[in-house]
Design an enzyme around this catalytic site. Structure first.
Site, PDB file in Angstrom:
ATOM      1  CG  ASP A   1      47.678  41.866  30.139  1.00 43.52           C
ATOM      2  OD1 ASP A   1      47.486  40.852  29.451  1.00 43.52           O
ATOM      3  OD2 ASP A   1      46.749  42.537  30.645  1.00 43.52           O
TER       4      ASP A   1
ATOM      5  CB  THR B   1      45.531  38.066  28.332  1.00 42.68           C
ATOM      6  OG1 THR B   1      44.781  37.292  29.277  1.00 42.68           O
ATOM      7  CG2 THR B   1      44.872  37.942  26.962  1.00 42.68           C
TER       8      THR B   1
ATOM      9  CB  CYS C   1      45.860  34.938  38.494  1.00 42.70           C
ATOM     10  SG  CYS C   1      45.845  35.495  36.768  1.00 42.70           S
ATOM     11  CG  ASN C   2      41.576  30.566  36.635  1.00 41.54           C
ATOM     12  OD1 ASN C   2      41.530  29.369  36.881  1.00 41.54           O
ATOM     13  ND2 ASN C   2      40.804  31.440  37.277  1.00 41.54           N
ATOM     14  CB  THR C   3      45.449  34.431  32.647  1.00 43.73           C
ATOM     15  OG1 THR C   3      44.053  34.620  32.444  1.00 43.73           O
ATOM     16  CG2 THR C   3      46.170  34.626  31.323  1.00 43.73           C
ATOM     17  CB  ALA C   4      49.128  33.928  36.529  1.00 40.89           C
TER      18      ALA C   4
ATOM     19  CB  THR D   1      41.537  35.902  30.051  1.00 44.94           C
ATOM     20  OG1 THR D   1      42.508  34.845  30.227  1.00 44.94           O
ATOM     21  CG2 THR D   1      41.243  36.588  31.382  1.00 44.94           C
TER      22      THR D   1
ATOM     23  CB  CYS E   1      38.510  34.750  34.501  1.00 43.73           C
ATOM     24  SG  CYS E   1      39.217  36.408  34.693  1.00 43.73           S
TER      25      CYS E   1
END
Length: 248
Positions: free
Chosen positions: A58, A60, A94-97, A138, A207
């Site tokens: 994960d 985040t 994927c933005n968070t990645a 996120t 996201c």
């Protein structure tokens, strides 16, 4: 693994997709690329190889310090695998990645098209005198600063939801979309309206799970929203030598 990349004349570049983060968002990205491509036959579409690696740790949880499992080396290894397979360039829906982008870049020699950069470019193109944007994402993406840094380089302020509104956004992402449940569109619009009241000229759906909401509920047609998956799909088609349907 020996590269399968072809140098034959007339061969269009094909895309390596770092997917599975999350799986539904990846599926929507692939569907969006197909639907946005001007094509009269199968051969007019974009060639893609997808690594739908759902068990990547994960993002985040790691960024917020709640997990010691680092997704960076996993994403870097996946990127090497896609390049070895023969991908001419990579994308990651994927933005968070994108917090781990440098590790991916260090692992490959082919180009990497950033969902963050193409989304920033789209926002600046949509609003001529862009001063402030709202970001729905996120907690990991918000905390990582990837959008704040990218917009800040152009003198644009990124407005984040307050704690209560961020909890609403997180619930939509994790408890609804990722869990396969219907999204609370009214709640999402409420958070967006609060950002507009604070001065946001556009609201970034930063996201890819929110991109699922955008497609399902027609938000792409609303000038207020700029969807990161939509922008990455468009950039992917262009880089692969195709034509975007509404840009033809």
């Amino acid at each position: 693994m020996t590269s399968e990349r072809s140098n034959d004349p007339g061969t269009r570049p094909f895309v390596g997709v770092l997917g599975g983060v999350g799986p539904l968002a990846t599926a929507y990205f692939l569907n969006h690329v197909v639907r946005l491509t001007v094509a009269e036959r199968d051969q007019d579409h974009v060639d893609m190889v997808v690594l739908n690696h759902a068990t990547v740790p994960d993002r985040t949880e790691f960024i917020l310090g709640r997990s010691a499992e680092d997704p960076g080396p996993v994403l870097a290894r996946d990127a090497r695998r896609l390049e070895a397979f023969g991908a001419d360039f990579l994308v990651m829906p994927c933005n968070t990645a994108h917090y781990f982008t440098q590790q991916v870049l260090d692992a490959i020699s082919v180009p990497f098209v950033s969902i963050v950069e193409v989304t920033v470019d789209a926002a600046r193109e949509r609003v001529a005198d862009l001063r402030a944007v709202g970001l729905l994402a996120t907690s990991g993406t918000a905390s990582s600063g990837v959008y704040q840094d990218a917009f800040g380089a152009h003198g644009v302020t990124t407005l984040l939801p307050d704690d209560a509104d961020q909890a609403v956004v997180s619930s939509i992402i994790y408890d609804q979309v990722k869990a396969g449940r219907p999204a609370d569109l009214a709640a999402l619009r409420g958070v967006a309206s609060h950002l507009v009241e604070r001065g946001a000229q556009v609201v970034i759906l930063g996201c890819t799970e929110l991109s699922v909401v955008a497609v399902d509920h027609g938000l792409l047609a609303e000038p207020l929203f700029i969807d990161s998956t939509d922008q990455l799909a468009r950039a992917t088609i262009r880089h692969a030598g195709g034509t975007v349907r509404d840009e033809a």
